[in-house]
Enzyme design. Structure first.
Site, PDB file in Angstrom:
ATOM      1  N   SER A 206       0.840  -1.197   0.000  1.00  0.00           N
ATOM      2  CA  SER A 206       0.000   0.000   0.000  1.00  0.00           C
ATOM      3  C   SER A 206       0.874   1.245   0.000  1.00  0.00           C
ATOM      4  O   SER A 206       1.977   1.237   0.557  1.00  0.00           O
ATOM      5  CB  SER A 206      -0.901   0.020   1.236  1.00  0.00           C
ATOM      6  OG  SER A 206      -1.607   1.245   1.332  1.00  0.00           O
TER       7      SER A 206
ATOM      8  N   TYR B 238      -2.194  -0.820  10.172  1.00  0.00           N
ATOM      9  CA  TYR B 238      -2.238  -1.089   8.732  1.00  0.00           C
ATOM     10  C   TYR B 238      -0.994  -0.560   8.033  1.00  0.00           C
ATOM     11  O   TYR B 238      -0.339  -1.275   7.271  1.00  0.00           O
ATOM     12  CB  TYR B 238      -3.489  -0.455   8.129  1.00  0.00           C
ATOM     13  CG  TYR B 238      -3.619  -0.656   6.632  1.00  0.00           C
ATOM     14  CD1 TYR B 238      -4.042  -1.874   6.113  1.00  0.00           C
ATOM     15  CD2 TYR B 238      -3.332   0.378   5.742  1.00  0.00           C
ATOM     16  CE1 TYR B 238      -4.174  -2.063   4.741  1.00  0.00           C
ATOM     17  CE2 TYR B 238      -3.463   0.207   4.375  1.00  0.00           C
ATOM     18  CZ  TYR B 238      -3.882  -1.015   3.879  1.00  0.00           C
ATOM     19  OH  TYR B 238      -4.001  -1.192   2.519  1.00  0.00           O
TER      20      TYR B 238
END
Length: 253
Positions: free
Chosen positions: A143, A157
């Site tokens: 990501s 995350y």
């Protein structure tokens, strides 16, 4: 075979029932590959598999039992695996003072441990597909939040995705001698359940789009194209790379 062909390859896409995983699975299917998708949610998984025309395996990849179930299901039908796409993952957002410890445990198990242990369990099938001219491929989905500080408070995350990026490089170094490449894609904003809370709000969506140099949210072909490139002859000499597919977000520094 053309430079970007993946026709006839066998591909596993984890978390393939929706979002980015579905985009990638659809791209490989349209390009002539045999595709297996996995997910925890049986009904959603089977509905997607029926719609796309691919194989479905229910598995919770945050657990050793789930990893084993997926590997055994694929090994029962295939003697080789050309491409493993480690896409399954989860996110968690909460204010700093309220961020729970169990969020780190959950995200570490699926986003990092799941990638490592599934890749390791699939090594016999990946080795069977690997050659110097056409390596087997592992594609990890990281990501942009693992590259730059996110605007959202998703501490576990972003930390887990940064770990995926380093794990990608480490595995790439180790497996290169066996003609297995390992690369990562770092998506920016795409239409998905994970991003729905932001993209379904017109004001939030506008703010996100205004921060993307190319001025738009990612489309399915953007994600499928990056994965197909890495899996095709065009990407055969690339390993240990992190490719942001983010419309230029990471150019902000």
């Amino acid at each position: 075979m053309t430079l970007f062909s993946v026709e006839g390859k066998t591909v596993v896409v984890t978390g393939g029932s929706r979002g980015i995983g579905r985009m990638i699975a659809t791209g490989f299917l349209d390009a002539g590959a045999t595709v297996y998708i996995s997910s925890r949610k049986k009904d959603e998984l089977e509905a997607t598999a029926a719609e796309l025309g691919c194989h479905a395996v229910q598995a919770d990849l945050s657990t050793p039992e789930g990893v084993q179930a997926l590997v055994e299901a694929v090994a029962a039908r295939e003697t080789r695996l050309d491409v493993l796409v480690n896409n399954a993952g989860a996110s968690w957002g909460a204010p700093l003072e309220e961020y729970p410890e169990h969020a780190f445990d959950k995200l570490w198990d699926i986003n990092v441990k799941g990638v490592f242990f599934l890749t390791r369990r699939f090594l016999p099938l990946l080795r069977a597909a690997a050659s110097a001219d056409d390596p087997a491929r592992v594609i990890n989905i990281g990501s942009v939040d693992g590259i730059r500080v996110p605007f959202m408070e998703n501490y576990a995350y972003s930390a887990a995705k940064a770990a995926v990026h380093m794990l990608t490089r480490h595995l790439a170094h180790q497996l290169a001698r066996e003609s297995i490449t390992v690369n990562a894609i770092a998506p920016g904003p795409f239409e998905s359940k994970m991003m729905a809370f932001a993209l379904d709000d017109p004001d939030m969506r506008g703010a996100i789009e205004s921060g993307i140099p190319l001025g738009r949210i990612g489309r399915p072909d953007d994600m499928a194209g990056a994965a197909i490139y890495l899996a095709s002859r065009a990407g055969a000499y690339l390993t240990g790379a992190l490719i942001p597919v983010d419309g230029g977000i990471t150019t902000h520094g």
